[in-house]
Design a protein around this motif. Structure first.
Motif, mmCIF file in Angstrom:
data_model
loop_
_atom_site.group_PDB
_atom_site.id
_atom_site.type_symbol
_atom_site.label_atom_id
_atom_site.label_comp_id
_atom_site.label_asym_id
_atom_site.label_seq_id
_atom_site.Cartn_x
_atom_site.Cartn_y
_atom_site.Cartn_z
ATOM 1 N N ASN A 11 0.809 -1.219 0.000
ATOM 2 C CA ASN A 11 0.000 0.000 0.000
ATOM 3 C C ASN A 11 0.844 1.271 0.000
ATOM 4 O OD1 ASN A 11 -2.576 -1.289 0.000
ATOM 5 N ND2 ASN A 11 -2.233 -1.828 2.138
ATOM 6 N N MET A 12 2.149 1.158 0.174
ATOM 7 C CA MET A 12 3.038 2.326 0.185
ATOM 8 C C MET A 12 3.684 2.569 -1.184
ATOM 9 S SD MET A 12 2.425 3.100 3.241
ATOM 10 C CE MET A 12 3.516 4.456 3.515
ATOM 11 N N SER A 13 3.449 1.680 -2.135
ATOM 12 C CA SER A 13 4.099 1.798 -3.444
ATOM 13 C C SER A 13 3.541 2.987 -4.223
ATOM 14 C CB SER A 13 3.887 0.525 -4.263
ATOM 15 O OG SER A 13 4.398 0.703 -5.564
ATOM 16 N N PRO A 14 4.415 3.776 -4.862
ATOM 17 C CA PRO A 14 3.952 4.897 -5.689
ATOM 18 C C PRO A 14 3.487 4.440 -7.077
ATOM 19 C CG PRO A 14 6.341 4.826 -5.682
ATOM 20 C CD PRO A 14 5.874 3.740 -4.752
ATOM 21 N N VAL A 15 3.711 3.164 -7.407
ATOM 22 C CA VAL A 15 3.318 2.643 -8.716
ATOM 23 C C VAL A 15 1.802 2.488 -8.772
ATOM 24 C CG1 VAL A 15 3.562 0.705 -10.319
ATOM 25 C CG2 VAL A 15 5.512 1.442 -8.937
ATOM 26 N N LEU A 16 1.194 2.960 -9.849
ATOM 27 C CA LEU A 16 -0.251 2.854 -10.024
ATOM 28 C C LEU A 16 -0.557 1.755 -11.033
ATOM 29 C CD1 LEU A 16 -1.157 6.644 -10.203
ATOM 30 C CD2 LEU A 16 -1.305 5.118 -8.238
ATOM 31 N N VAL A 17 -1.366 0.798 -10.612
ATOM 32 C CA VAL A 17 -1.816 -0.279 -11.488
ATOM 33 C C VAL A 17 -3.303 -0.484 -11.230
ATOM 34 C CG1 VAL A 17 0.416 -1.463 -11.559
ATOM 35 C CG2 VAL A 17 -1.250 -2.079 -9.806
ATOM 36 N N ASN A 18 -3.912 -1.334 -12.046
ATOM 37 C CA ASN A 18 -5.310 -1.673 -11.825
ATOM 38 C C ASN A 18 -5.363 -2.729 -10.731
ATOM 39 O OD1 ASN A 18 -8.006 -2.017 -11.984
ATOM 40 N ND2 ASN A 18 -8.005 -3.098 -13.925
ATOM 41 N N GLY A 19 -5.362 -2.315 -9.508
ATOM 42 C CA GLY A 19 -5.271 -3.195 -8.360
ATOM 43 C C GLY A 19 -4.232 -2.644 -7.413
ATOM 44 N N VAL A 20 -3.543 -3.522 -6.722
ATOM 45 C CA VAL A 20 -2.521 -3.095 -5.776
ATOM 46 C C VAL A 20 -1.225 -3.832 -6.102
ATOM 47 C CG1 VAL A 20 -1.927 -2.876 -3.331
ATOM 48 C CG2 VAL A 20 -4.311 -2.766 -4.031
ATOM 49 N N VAL A 21 -0.133 -3.099 -6.105
ATOM 50 C CA VAL A 21 1.189 -3.650 -6.395
ATOM 51 C C VAL A 21 1.587 -4.644 -5.302
ATOM 52 C CG1 VAL A 21 3.636 -3.032 -6.608
ATOM 53 C CG2 VAL A 21 1.893 -1.568 -7.598
ATOM 54 N N CYS A 22 2.294 -5.697 -5.689
ATOM 55 C CA CYS A 22 2.784 -6.693 -4.725
ATOM 56 C C CYS A 22 4.089 -6.211 -4.103
ATOM 57 C CB CYS A 22 3.071 -8.018 -5.423
ATOM 58 S SG CYS A 22 1.682 -8.706 -6.310
ATOM 59 N N LYS A 23 4.258 -6.467 -2.811
ATOM 60 C CA LYS A 23 5.553 -6.178 -2.215
ATOM 61 C C LYS A 23 6.436 -7.410 -2.353
ATOM 62 C CE LYS A 23 4.566 -7.018 2.727
ATOM 63 N NZ LYS A 23 4.483 -6.340 4.013
ATOM 64 N N ASP A 24 7.695 -7.250 -2.132
ATOM 65 C CA ASP A 24 8.658 -8.338 -2.228
ATOM 66 C C ASP A 24 8.197 -9.475 -1.307
ATOM 67 O OD1 ASP A 24 10.832 -10.080 -1.961
ATOM 68 O OD2 ASP A 24 12.304 -8.457 -1.962
ATOM 69 N N PRO A 25 8.017 -10.709 -1.839
ATOM 70 C CA PRO A 25 7.554 -11.833 -1.012
ATOM 71 C C PRO A 25 8.444 -12.094 0.203
ATOM 72 C CG PRO A 25 7.610 -12.463 -3.332
ATOM 73 C CD PRO A 25 8.227 -11.107 -3.234
ATOM 74 N N MET A 26 9.697 -11.725 0.103
ATOM 75 C CA MET A 26 10.596 -11.930 1.244
ATOM 76 C C MET A 26 10.263 -10.992 2.400
ATOM 77 S SD MET A 26 12.258 -14.445 0.209
ATOM 78 C CE MET A 26 13.478 -14.621 1.474
ATOM 79 N N LEU A 27 9.491 -9.934 2.135
ATOM 80 C CA LEU A 27 9.117 -8.979 3.171
ATOM 81 C C LEU A 27 7.748 -9.283 3.784
ATOM 82 C CD1 LEU A 27 10.308 -5.695 1.415
ATOM 83 C CD2 LEU A 27 11.525 -7.084 3.119
ATOM 84 N N ALA A 28 7.087 -10.356 3.321
ATOM 85 C CA ALA A 28 5.771 -10.722 3.854
ATOM 86 C C ALA A 28 5.877 -11.107 5.323
ATOM 87 C CB ALA A 28 5.201 -11.878 3.047
ATOM 88 N N GLN A 29 4.858 -10.714 6.090
ATOM 89 C CA GLN A 29 4.816 -10.996 7.523
ATOM 90 C C GLN A 29 3.490 -11.671 7.850
ATOM 91 O OE1 GLN A 29 5.383 -7.342 9.636
ATOM 92 N NE2 GLN A 29 6.984 -6.658 8.247
ATOM 93 N N ALA A 30 3.422 -12.322 8.969
ATOM 94 C CA ALA A 30 2.183 -12.980 9.396
ATOM 95 C C ALA A 30 1.045 -11.972 9.492
ATOM 96 C CB ALA A 30 2.398 -13.687 10.725
#
Length: 195
Positions: free
Chosen positions: A36-55
């Motif tokens: 949700n912090m990404s400045p990239v605009l797409v039709n939906g929401v940009v994915c963050k790096d999977p290595m940064l995923a948290q519970a």
């Protein structure tokens, strides 16, 4: 040669038709936590790096907690989507907990981009699919709604018709709903910008 003609036609037809296989494509990745912090605009929401995923990206506290239903309609909707649970991103899932007071209702509405499924957890719930109106019987009810869309949207019919920012003409509403103009005036006052 007469017996060969039907066989020849059958062979030519089978060669002319082709086999078709259809299937949903497999996702490119197992999960796509919303960034949700990404400045990239797409039709939906940009994915963050999977290595940064948290519970915490896959958890929303509070769906087990009853909500206050002391309001004009006697219900309270707790919506849960990709904003509350970033791990829902790209899965096409939107959930809601709906608490109802006795005789409460969820006003007639539509979800223009989603299909709704309701599970009643407790109590009795009368559902009108024609008008999308959820009425409650004599007991409190708790329903869990799941919608087949990441962002199904919601249009509450009464608000859209009688509470629009650019009011719809009395003549149009009176004729469309076969109401007296005084009733239309009363309804617009109930759903207007002040309320």
């Amino acid at each position: 040669m007469e017996k060969a003609t039907p066989l020849l036609v059958l062979v030519l037809l089978s060669l002319a038709s082709s086999l078709t296989f259809a299937a949903d494509p497999s996702p490119l990745q197992d999960f796509c936590v919303a960034d949700n912090m990404s400045p990239v605009l797409v039709n939906g929401v940009v994915c963050k790096d999977p290595m940064l995923a948290q519970a915490s990206d896959f958890f929303f506290p509070g769906l087990d907690m009853p909500r206050n239903t002391n309001n004009r309609v006697g219900s309270n909707v707790t919506a849960v989507n990709v904003v509350q649970i970033p791990g829902l991103n790209t899965l096409g899932i939107f959930m809601a907990r709906i608490d109802f007071a006795p005789y409460g209702l969820n006003p007639p509405h539509t979800h223009p981009r989603g299909t709704e499924m309701i599970v009643v957890q407790e109590g009795t719930l009368l559902v009108g699919l024609i008008h999308f109106q959820f009425n409650v019987g004599q007991t409190n009810a708790v329903a869990i709604a799941a919608l087949a869309s990441q962002n199904p949207g919601v249009i509450t019919i009464a608000n859209a018709v009688f509470g629009s920012n650019l009011p719809i003409s009395y003549d149009v509403l009176a004729k469309a709903f076969q109401l007296d103009k005084k009733v239309v005036d009363f309804l617009q006052a109930q759903f207007g910008p002040k309320n």
